[in-house]
Design a protein around this motif. Structure first.
Motif, PDB file in Angstrom:
ATOM      1  N   ALA A  39       0.839  -1.201   0.000  1.00  0.00           N
ATOM      2  CA  ALA A  39       0.000   0.000   0.000  1.00  0.00           C
ATOM      3  C   ALA A  39       0.876   1.253   0.000  1.00  0.00           C
ATOM      4  O   ALA A  39       2.020   1.237   0.465  1.00  0.00           O
ATOM      5  CB  ALA A  39      -0.909  -0.011   1.227  1.00  0.00           C
ATOM      6  N   ASN A  40       0.317   2.335  -0.504  1.00  0.00           N
ATOM      7  CA  ASN A  40       1.053   3.602  -0.555  1.00  0.00           C
ATOM      8  C   ASN A  40       1.470   4.071   0.835  1.00  0.00           C
ATOM      9  O   ASN A  40       2.566   4.605   1.011  1.00  0.00           O
ATOM     10  CB  ASN A  40       0.218   4.678  -1.243  1.00  0.00           C
ATOM     11  CG  ASN A  40       0.147   4.463  -2.740  1.00  0.00           C
ATOM     12  OD1 ASN A  40       1.025   3.832  -3.319  1.00  0.00           O
ATOM     13  ND2 ASN A  40      -0.892   4.983  -3.366  1.00  0.00           N
ATOM     14  N   GLU A  41       0.593   3.875   1.827  1.00  0.00           N
ATOM     15  CA  GLU A  41       0.947   4.257   3.197  1.00  0.00           C
ATOM     16  C   GLU A  41       2.169   3.479   3.669  1.00  0.00           C
ATOM     17  O   GLU A  41       3.054   4.027   4.326  1.00  0.00           O
ATOM     18  CB  GLU A  41      -0.220   3.991   4.150  1.00  0.00           C
ATOM     19  CG  GLU A  41      -1.355   4.965   4.027  1.00  0.00           C
ATOM     20  CD  GLU A  41      -2.475   4.648   5.013  1.00  0.00           C
ATOM     21  OE1 GLU A  41      -2.426   3.592   5.683  1.00  0.00           O
ATOM     22  OE2 GLU A  41      -3.399   5.463   5.103  1.00  0.00           O
ATOM     23  N   SER A  42       2.210   2.209   3.321  1.00  0.00           N
ATOM     24  CA  SER A  42       3.348   1.373   3.715  1.00  0.00           C
ATOM     25  C   SER A  42       4.619   1.817   3.003  1.00  0.00           C
ATOM     26  O   SER A  42       5.703   1.834   3.598  1.00  0.00           O
ATOM     27  CB  SER A  42       3.066  -0.095   3.400  1.00  0.00           C
ATOM     28  OG  SER A  42       1.943  -0.536   4.122  1.00  0.00           O
ATOM     29  N   ARG A  43       4.480   2.186   1.749  1.00  0.00           N
ATOM     30  CA  ARG A  43       5.645   2.677   1.002  1.00  0.00           C
ATOM     31  C   ARG A  43       6.194   3.955   1.640  1.00  0.00           C
ATOM     32  O   ARG A  43       7.404   4.125   1.770  1.00  0.00           O
ATOM     33  CB  ARG A  43       5.278   2.937  -0.460  1.00  0.00           C
ATOM     34  CG  ARG A  43       5.018   1.677  -1.247  1.00  0.00           C
ATOM     35  CD  ARG A  43       4.581   2.002  -2.681  1.00  0.00           C
ATOM     36  NE  ARG A  43       4.109   0.822  -3.357  1.00  0.00           N
ATOM     37  CZ  ARG A  43       4.887  -0.025  -4.024  1.00  0.00           C
ATOM     38  NH1 ARG A  43       6.171   0.202  -4.101  1.00  0.00           N
ATOM     39  NH2 ARG A  43       4.374  -1.082  -4.611  1.00  0.00           N
ATOM     40  N   GLU A  44       5.295   4.840   2.034  1.00  0.00           N
ATOM     41  CA  GLU A  44       5.710   6.082   2.694  1.00  0.00           C
ATOM     42  C   GLU A  44       6.389   5.786   4.026  1.00  0.00           C
ATOM     43  O   GLU A  44       7.385   6.410   4.380  1.00  0.00           O
ATOM     44  CB  GLU A  44       4.512   7.010   2.911  1.00  0.00           C
ATOM     45  CG  GLU A  44       4.028   7.700   1.668  1.00  0.00           C
ATOM     46  CD  GLU A  44       5.066   8.630   1.062  1.00  0.00           C
ATOM     47  OE1 GLU A  44       5.786   9.326   1.818  1.00  0.00           O
ATOM     48  OE2 GLU A  44       5.168   8.661  -0.175  1.00  0.00           O
ATOM     49  N   LEU A  45       5.843   4.822   4.758  1.00  0.00           N
ATOM     50  CA  LEU A  45       6.436   4.448   6.040  1.00  0.00           C
ATOM     51  C   LEU A  45       7.839   3.873   5.834  1.00  0.00           C
ATOM     52  O   LEU A  45       8.777   4.225   6.560  1.00  0.00           O
ATOM     53  CB  LEU A  45       5.547   3.436   6.764  1.00  0.00           C
ATOM     54  CG  LEU A  45       6.044   2.962   8.127  1.00  0.00           C
ATOM     55  CD1 LEU A  45       6.186   4.139   9.086  1.00  0.00           C
ATOM     56  CD2 LEU A  45       5.106   1.910   8.696  1.00  0.00           C
ATOM     57  N   ILE A  46       7.984   3.027   4.837  1.00  0.00           N
ATOM     58  CA  ILE A  46       9.305   2.454   4.526  1.00  0.00           C
ATOM     59  C   ILE A  46      10.273   3.567   4.133  1.00  0.00           C
ATOM     60  O   ILE A  46      11.423   3.595   4.581  1.00  0.00           O
ATOM     61  CB  ILE A  46       9.186   1.385   3.414  1.00  0.00           C
ATOM     62  CG1 ILE A  46       8.429   0.169   3.946  1.00  0.00           C
ATOM     63  CG2 ILE A  46      10.559   0.991   2.885  1.00  0.00           C
ATOM     64  CD1 ILE A  46       8.032  -0.832   2.876  1.00  0.00           C
ATOM     65  N   LEU A  47       9.798   4.499   3.326  1.00  0.00           N
ATOM     66  CA  LEU A  47      10.626   5.633   2.913  1.00  0.00           C
ATOM     67  C   LEU A  47      11.088   6.438   4.123  1.00  0.00           C
ATOM     68  O   LEU A  47      12.274   6.769   4.253  1.00  0.00           O
ATOM     69  CB  LEU A  47       9.845   6.522   1.942  1.00  0.00           C
ATOM     70  CG  LEU A  47      10.534   7.794   1.466  1.00  0.00           C
ATOM     71  CD1 LEU A  47      11.726   7.455   0.586  1.00  0.00           C
ATOM     72  CD2 LEU A  47       9.563   8.669   0.721  1.00  0.00           C
ATOM     73  N   ASN A  48      10.170   6.721   5.026  1.00  0.00           N
ATOM     74  CA  ASN A  48      10.517   7.483   6.231  1.00  0.00           C
ATOM     75  C   ASN A  48      11.479   6.702   7.124  1.00  0.00           C
ATOM     76  O   ASN A  48      12.416   7.281   7.691  1.00  0.00           O
ATOM     77  CB  ASN A  48       9.257   7.870   7.009  1.00  0.00           C
ATOM     78  CG  ASN A  48       8.446   8.921   6.280  1.00  0.00           C
ATOM     79  OD1 ASN A  48       8.973   9.667   5.466  1.00  0.00           O
ATOM     80  ND2 ASN A  48       7.155   8.974   6.569  1.00  0.00           N
ATOM     81  N   CYS A  49      11.266   5.399   7.246  1.00  0.00           N
ATOM     82  CA  CYS A  49      12.166   4.574   8.066  1.00  0.00           C
ATOM     83  C   CYS A  49      13.578   4.551   7.474  1.00  0.00           C
ATOM     84  O   CYS A  49      14.567   4.661   8.209  1.00  0.00           O
ATOM     85  CB  CYS A  49      11.623   3.150   8.188  1.00  0.00           C
ATOM     86  SG  CYS A  49      10.164   3.014   9.226  1.00  0.00           S
ATOM     87  N   CYS A  50      13.656   4.408   6.168  1.00  0.00           N
ATOM     88  CA  CYS A  50      14.969   4.402   5.506  1.00  0.00           C
ATOM     89  C   CYS A  50      15.683   5.735   5.706  1.00  0.00           C
ATOM     90  O   CYS A  50      16.878   5.770   6.026  1.00  0.00           O
ATOM     91  CB  CYS A  50      14.818   4.115   4.016  1.00  0.00           C
ATOM     92  SG  CYS A  50      14.308   2.434   3.642  1.00  0.00           S
TER      93      CYS A  50
END
Length: 183
Positions: A39-50
């Motif tokens: 999901a896009n929310e998950s992609r954003e979360l992964i981006l922020n975590c990275c």
């Protein structure tokens, strides 16, 4: 206390420069889990975590660098930062990647151009090149002169001699008295 929903929102224009490119994150996700939809929310979360992970490691590496009175963060500082932050498992993999990078860099240095391998100074090569060009021009001029002389000799053979022993010249188009063709 921050709202978890706000953390998932895209970063502001100021913070956008400090994140990884979304396309890169999407590519990594696709390579790691090609059969899973994310999901896009998950992609954003992964981006922020990275981004946060990189910020954390670089901040710690900067502290290590400052402790050693250095001005440039190098690979050893990053590896020590991983160790200090408790990422022992990542340290071994990072060392392997560092080793690979050093091998690639060494290979690139060894693959120098042919010019460098000749061992002749560039000025000398330029002088030799100019000499070769001069010889080639002289040879070409000689060949052109020989062709011209051959053509002249062939033309002399084709012209019949006159009674006085001279060779008749071909009439040229300029000698033509007929001016009817001129417009």
């Amino acid at each position: 206390m921050s709202n978890p929903q706000e953390e998932l929102l895209p970063p502001s224009a100021e913070d956008d420069e400090l994140t990884l490119p979304r396309a890169s994150i999407n590519k990594i996700i696709k390579e790691l889990v090609p059969t899973v939809r994310v999901a896009n929310e998950s992609r954003e979360l992964i981006l922020n975590c990275c981004s946060e992970f990189i910020h954390l490691i670089s901040s710690e590496a900067n502290e290590v660098c400052n402790m050693r009175n250095k001005k440039t963060i190098n690979a050893e500082h990053v590896l020590e930062a991983l160790e200090r932050l408790g990422f022992h498992d990542y340290k071994q993999e990072a060392e392997a990647v560092l080793h690979d990078c050093k091998e690639v860099a060494a290979k690139r240095r060894r693959q120098s151009t042919r010019l460098e391998n000749l061992g002749i100074p560039e000025e000398e090569l330029l002088r030799q090149q100019q000499e070769l060009f001069a010889k080639a021009r002289e040879e070409q001029a000689r060949e052109e002169q020989q062709q011209w002389m051959s053509m002249q000799a062939a033309a002399m053979v084709q012209r019949p001699p006159l009674a006085d022993g001279s060779v008749a010249s071909k009439p040229s188009e300029d000698d033509d008295d007929d001016d009817d063709d001129d417009y």
